[in-house]
Design a protein around this motif. Structure first.
Motif, PDB file in Angstrom:
ATOM      1  N   GLU A   1       3.354  -6.063  15.811  1.00 51.72           N
ATOM      2  CA  GLU A   1       2.778  -3.831  15.423  1.00 51.72           C
ATOM      3  C   GLU A   1       4.413  -4.224  15.069  1.00 51.72           C
ATOM      4  OE1 GLU A   1       1.620  -2.178  19.444  1.00 51.72           O
ATOM      5  OE2 GLU A   1       1.737  -0.010  18.193  1.00 51.72           O
TER       6      GLU A   1
ATOM      7  N   ASP B   1      -4.943  -3.005  15.970  1.00 52.63           N
ATOM      8  CA  ASP B   1      -4.652  -4.431  16.620  1.00 52.63           C
ATOM      9  C   ASP B   1      -5.611  -4.964  17.331  1.00 52.63           C
ATOM     10  OD1 ASP B   1      -2.751  -6.198  17.066  1.00 52.63           O
ATOM     11  OD2 ASP B   1      -1.459  -4.387  18.901  1.00 52.63           O
TER      12      ASP B   1
ATOM     13  N   ARG C   1       7.925 -11.687  23.441  1.00 53.05           N
ATOM     14  CA  ARG C   1       8.144 -10.452  24.687  1.00 53.05           C
ATOM     15  C   ARG C   1       7.833 -11.548  25.506  1.00 53.05           C
ATOM     16  NH1 ARG C   1       3.182  -9.454  23.903  1.00 53.05           N
ATOM     17  NH2 ARG C   1       3.413  -7.357  22.964  1.00 53.05           N
TER      18      ARG C   1
END
Ligand SMILES: Nc1ncnc2c1ncn2[C@@H]1O[C@H](COP(=O)(O)OP(=O)(O)O)[C@@H](O)[C@H]1O
Ligand SMILES: [Mg+2]
Length: 337
Positions: A47, A109, A223
């Motif tokens: 993203e 996505d 992440r």
């Protein structure tokens, strides 16, 4: 344009050749409106890359369409909108995400999650720039650049018949493969600095903590690293972040690392002592070395204390035992000092 490129380098952190190559691709793709397909495990930055491509030469809105979050019969209406009365509960006409992206970029996505009937409808929008809201008899227009992302092997999905070949070709004009973090560990220190700067304060990591973070495999990729840094900042008690501040999955990794090290060390020591005692066996290496458990435990304790510079609380934590158990064992092995 230059300012945006600088911005890309600012948001897309990493020194590895792979990351630098991705930045160059973003720069090229950002100047045109070709479709792009972003491939990579979850948390690798798909993203971030999609937004960076859009921001090189921003035109119109950037609309994220998370195909894994849309489920059931409302999916079509989320995408294409609906007219009043199209179905029970459709009290008003609603614009869908496809129309909201008109003139800008639609980021699909997890496109591999899109069901086949909606894949066909999406293909029509990409080819004809036309779609029909649910319950409407007339077509509407939407023209946008598409960036799609997936962590699946879409070519395999095409072979299986779960993803349309024509849509796959349409999307796969240019693809960018984002490597998992474990394959570009050079990026870890600058990513950590980036996340630390973002939380503010004056935080830094001990070299031992940094070493643990570099040796970990990061299944959740960037992440997971970001969450780990945030956890360390939240639980620490000063500006220097220690191994004791690591979240439990990293603690487990550390314990595993240490026990591997100890097992290797124990094996080497035992091999040496056999020679010291003049073992004249002709095939010493075929005899498995047995180290008494108590001896392994004693060495594990010594190693943990060494590694925590004598901090018994942290050593107990690393060893996975309570503090009182550690005190008892220190006495037992006559290690108390
Ligand atoms: N190269 C990068 N530099 C800085 N932050 C990044 C980078 N790649 C990913 N991140 C951060 O990691 C997290 C996950 O990124 P995201 O783009 O959502 O991954 P994906 O879409 O592949 O699951 C986000 O919080 C994002 O800001
Ligand atoms: Mg994502």
């Amino acid at each position: 344009m230059l300012a945006n490129l600088e911005e890309t380098r600012h948001v897309l952190i990493g020194e590895s050749p792979r990351t630098r190559q991705v930045i160059r691709m973003i720069e090229k793709l950002g100047k045109c409106r070709w479709p792009a397909l972003l491939l990579g495990e979850t948390g690798t930055g798909k993203e971030v890359v999609a937004r960076a491509i859009h921001n090189i030469n921003p035109q119109g809105p950037f609309v994220t369409i998370d195909c894994s979050a849309m489920v059931g019969p409302l999916m079509e209406s989320e995408l294409f909108g609906h007219v009043k009365g199209a179905f029970t509960g459709a009290a008003m006409t609603k614009i869908g995400l496809i129309e909201a992206a008109n003139g800008g970029t639609a980021f699909f996505d997890e496109i591999g999650e899109l069901p086949l009937d909606l894949q066909a409808k999406l293909l029509r929008v990409l080819q004809e720039k036309e779609f029909r809201p649910v319950g409407s008899l007339t077509s509407r227009r939407s023209d946008f650049r598409i960036i799609a992302a997936t962590n699946r092997d879409l070519a395999k999905e095409v072979e299986k018949g779960t993803f349309r070949r024509d849509l796959y070709f349409r999307l796969n004009v240019i693809n960018i493969r984002l490597s998992p973090l474990r394959e570009r560990k050079e990026d870890i220190p600058s990513l950590i600095n980036h996340f630390l700067t973002r939380v503010g304060g004056n935080y830094s990591l001990t070299s031992e903590a940094l070493e643990v973070l570099i040796s970990y495999d990061w299944p959740g990729n960037i992440r997971e690293l970001e969450n780990c840094v945030q956890h360390m900042v939240a639980v620490n008690s000063g500006p220097l972040l220690h191994v004791a501040d690591l979240p439990s999955n990293l603690q487990n990794h550390l314990i595993q690392k240490k026990s591997n090290y100890l097992m290797a060390a124990a094996g080497a020591d035992a091999g040496m002592s056999r020679q010291d005692f003049g073992d004249l066996s002709t095939e010493p290496s075929s005899v498995p070395t047995i180290v008494p458990l108590a001896e392994l435990e004693r060495r594990a304790i010594l190693n943990a204390l060494d590694c925590t510079k004598g901090d018994r609380a942290v050593a107990a934590h690393l060893l996975g035992i309570g503090r009182t158990t550690l005190y008892r064992k220190l006495k037992e092995y006559e290690l108390a000092c």
